[in-house]
Design a protein around this motif. Sequence first.
Motif, PDB file in Angstrom:
ATOM      1  N   UNK A 296     -17.200 -53.546 -20.736  1.00 20.84           N
ATOM      2  CA  UNK A 296     -17.731 -54.644 -20.526  1.00 20.84           C
ATOM      3  C   UNK A 296     -17.334 -54.629 -18.839  1.00 20.84           C
ATOM      4  N   UNK A 297     -17.581 -55.959 -18.218  1.00 21.66           N
ATOM      5  CA  UNK A 297     -17.337 -56.292 -16.940  1.00 21.66           C
ATOM      6  C   UNK A 297     -16.196 -57.029 -16.698  1.00 21.66           C
ATOM      7  N   UNK A 298     -15.108 -56.970 -17.306  1.00 22.62           N
ATOM      8  CA  UNK A 298     -13.711 -57.839 -17.323  1.00 22.62           C
ATOM      9  C   UNK A 298     -12.661 -57.199 -18.273  1.00 22.62           C
ATOM     10  N   UNK A 299     -11.665 -58.079 -18.290  1.00 21.83           N
ATOM     11  CA  UNK A 299     -10.485 -57.568 -19.229  1.00 21.83           C
ATOM     12  C   UNK A 299     -10.360 -58.730 -20.150  1.00 21.83           C
ATOM     13  N   UNK A 300      -9.620 -58.433 -21.136  1.00 24.17           N
ATOM     14  CA  UNK A 300      -9.390 -59.365 -22.316  1.00 24.17           C
ATOM     15  C   UNK A 300      -8.039 -60.034 -21.804  1.00 24.17           C
ATOM     16  N   UNK A 301      -7.764 -61.457 -21.657  1.00 20.83           N
ATOM     17  CA  UNK A 301      -6.463 -62.006 -21.533  1.00 20.83           C
ATOM     18  C   UNK A 301      -5.907 -62.758 -22.606  1.00 20.83           C
ATOM     19  N   UNK A 302      -4.737 -63.246 -22.624  1.00 20.90           N
ATOM     20  CA  UNK A 302      -4.380 -63.954 -23.568  1.00 20.90           C
ATOM     21  C   UNK A 302      -4.145 -65.320 -23.106  1.00 20.90           C
ATOM     22  N   UNK A 303      -3.903 -66.504 -23.813  1.00 24.05           N
ATOM     23  CA  UNK A 303      -3.927 -67.799 -23.111  1.00 24.05           C
ATOM     24  C   UNK A 303      -3.116 -68.141 -22.020  1.00 24.05           C
ATOM     25  N   UNK A 304      -2.069 -67.229 -21.618  1.00 24.29           N
ATOM     26  CA  UNK A 304      -1.321 -67.177 -20.537  1.00 24.29           C
ATOM     27  C   UNK A 304      -1.841 -66.565 -19.599  1.00 24.29           C
ATOM     28  N   UNK A 305      -2.947 -66.077 -19.433  1.00 23.89           N
ATOM     29  CA  UNK A 305      -3.648 -65.066 -18.241  1.00 23.89           C
ATOM     30  C   UNK A 305      -3.102 -63.792 -18.345  1.00 23.89           C
ATOM     31  N   UNK A 306      -2.336 -63.195 -19.252  1.00 24.73           N
ATOM     32  CA  UNK A 306      -1.758 -62.007 -19.201  1.00 24.73           C
ATOM     33  C   UNK A 306      -2.942 -60.831 -19.925  1.00 24.73           C
ATOM     34  N   UNK A 307      -3.023 -59.742 -19.425  1.00 26.07           N
ATOM     35  CA  UNK A 307      -4.065 -58.833 -19.907  1.00 26.07           C
ATOM     36  C   UNK A 307      -3.351 -58.198 -21.511  1.00 26.07           C
ATOM     37  N   UNK A 308      -4.203 -58.390 -22.404  1.00 28.85           N
ATOM     38  CA  UNK A 308      -3.865 -57.969 -23.749  1.00 28.85           C
ATOM     39  C   UNK A 308      -4.029 -56.334 -23.990  1.00 28.85           C
ATOM     40  N   UNK A 309      -2.810 -55.639 -24.092  1.00 27.21           N
ATOM     41  CA  UNK A 309      -3.024 -54.275 -24.353  1.00 27.21           C
ATOM     42  C   UNK A 309      -3.460 -53.724 -25.508  1.00 27.21           C
ATOM     43  N   UNK A 437      -0.086 -46.309 -22.051  1.00 21.09           N
ATOM     44  CA  UNK A 437      -0.265 -47.758 -21.954  1.00 21.09           C
ATOM     45  C   UNK A 437      -1.783 -47.935 -21.938  1.00 21.09           C
ATOM     46  N   UNK A 438      -2.385 -47.135 -21.855  1.00 19.18           N
ATOM     47  CA  UNK A 438      -4.013 -47.434 -21.420  1.00 19.18           C
ATOM     48  C   UNK A 438      -4.439 -48.488 -20.290  1.00 19.18           C
ATOM     49  N   UNK A 439      -5.514 -48.755 -20.241  1.00 19.18           N
ATOM     50  CA  UNK A 439      -5.971 -49.554 -19.070  1.00 19.18           C
ATOM     51  C   UNK A 439      -6.760 -50.941 -19.753  1.00 19.18           C
ATOM     52  N   UNK A 440      -7.042 -50.892 -21.086  1.00 16.14           N
ATOM     53  CA  UNK A 440      -7.728 -51.918 -21.438  1.00 16.14           C
ATOM     54  C   UNK A 440      -7.138 -52.527 -22.743  1.00 16.14           C
ATOM     55  N   UNK A 441      -7.905 -52.945 -23.648  1.00 18.16           N
ATOM     56  CA  UNK A 441      -7.442 -53.417 -24.776  1.00 18.16           C
ATOM     57  C   UNK A 441      -7.930 -52.897 -25.885  1.00 18.16           C
TER      58      UNK A 441
END
Length: 559
Positions: A296-309, A437-441
């Motif tokens: 996709x064209x972005x990352x998945x973030x949680x409610x606190x704006x942190x990337x979800x691994x 650790x990867x780079x996505x979710x």
Amino acid sequence: MCDEGKKQVTHLSRVGSLYMATSVVVARLAGEASQPKVLPSANGVSSESYWRVAATRRWQGRGVRCCAAGFRGGGADADAVIASEDFVGFFREAWPYIRGHRGSTFVVVISSEVVCGPHFYRVLQDISLLHGLGIKFVLVPGTHIQIDKLLSERGKKAKYVGQYRITDEDARKAAMDAAGRIRLTIEAKLSPGPPMLNLRRHGVIGRWHGLVDSIASGNFLGAKRRGVVNGIDYGFTGEVTKIDVSRIRERLDSDSIVVISNMGFSSSGDVLNCNTYEVATACALALEADKLICVVDGQVFDDHGRAIQYMSIEEADLLIRKRARQSDIAASYVKVVDEEGINSLHKGDDRPSLSPKAYINGYAASFRNGLGFNNGNGIYSGEQGFAIGGEERLSRSNGYLSELVAAAYVCHGGVQRVHIIDGCVDGSLLLELFTRDGAGTMIARDVYEGTRMATAEDLPGIRKIIRPLEDSGVLVRRTDAQLLEALESFYVVERDGSIIACAALFPFPEEQSGEVAAIAVSEECRGRGQGDKLLDYVEKMALSLGLKKLFLLTTRTAD
């Protein structure tokens, strides 16, 4: 240097080293030795010649020290490969994953935003590289932006209802044009093979022509008209009814990359415009793919704006249910997997109701035999496959919740892993697959199955596991009151109603560190990797809390 700059340095270094490491393996698999090479960037300047600043991975204990380069200083040496120790380090880090992924089947759905963007070629380059390492690929490219653009150029307007496009004759022509153009683009970009100038020193050039990727496409997708639903005629919009598994596997086994467009073919000879994600999820289930990868064209973030691994299937399901009131796509998912929704599909017949998992596994089973979701007997009704799209996804009002829904759906159906990665980040696919650790979710159904936070009801089970270790002096003795007080810091693994493993994480936010304690596995389950899985889960929880270091205190188990 600011933190962002350091992250970019580390990222560039890791990607460059992974490119070089995997390039060597591709060459060796082809029967030749090779030397590491620097890949040119779009402007002709080596991707490894921009930075010359030392950087260290965030988690020293789980990675390797990496070095990257600074602004170009000129001369031939400035374009040379990075220091050999860094190359060797990254190669060794990637090697277990290279071996582990070989022979796997990955279904990759590439969003239309990425397909029509400037990063599409790089994504295809990485897929070509991975294919050379022995990974089997089925590509499903998105088309909705291209279709909308063609309609606009022809003075027409796109129409969506729910997750589906209303496909009139004009939209069908645009969909056919878009699918054809994208397929030809993929074939063209995957045709060049490795740069011959870099390979001349290793022998006759003709030996390397076999490295060019073979692309296969065809009428692998059966579909039927969606028809009139709630008074709305969807025209030539199709629903997936069949995946030709045997013919796809024949192409994969002959070392071809299979490209499947969203254009399906009906039994009456019509060409139908299907939903891209419905096609991709159907393919993943039908082929029993090892992974579904959503670019996709972005990352998945949680409610606190942190990337979800990482998310377990249970965590993803819970999040989707929380968002069901504000998302039609999430509500559609809940309807499919919820017990009440399933029972409603069987009103009026004598068949026993199915559990949510059995219901979706039925979807997977019916695809595996090549007959389509209905399995030829009409047991299952409603929408075929799982489509995401429409105005909700176009507006991104719920971020990447749509892709998360598709991920949870196929995980329920049997696919072990789904990865959602940002295709706009160079090398994200390599980093996701070849680093810990990867780079996505990642959404997984099996790695941490049954792993969760402890509750008061788990206290007897935890006590039973840790008591023998307390008696032998391996663990510090804790009273029931002490255990109960610390219970919110415990994680457990439950199987068939019994606790089989436990561990605790005590965070120290000020120091950005945490203590791991009370790791224990029941005697009958030892030696099966349960402790490793639980420790890995605790590490990921620590990451989500913003911790950078973990430690444990022991007098008996230092080794």
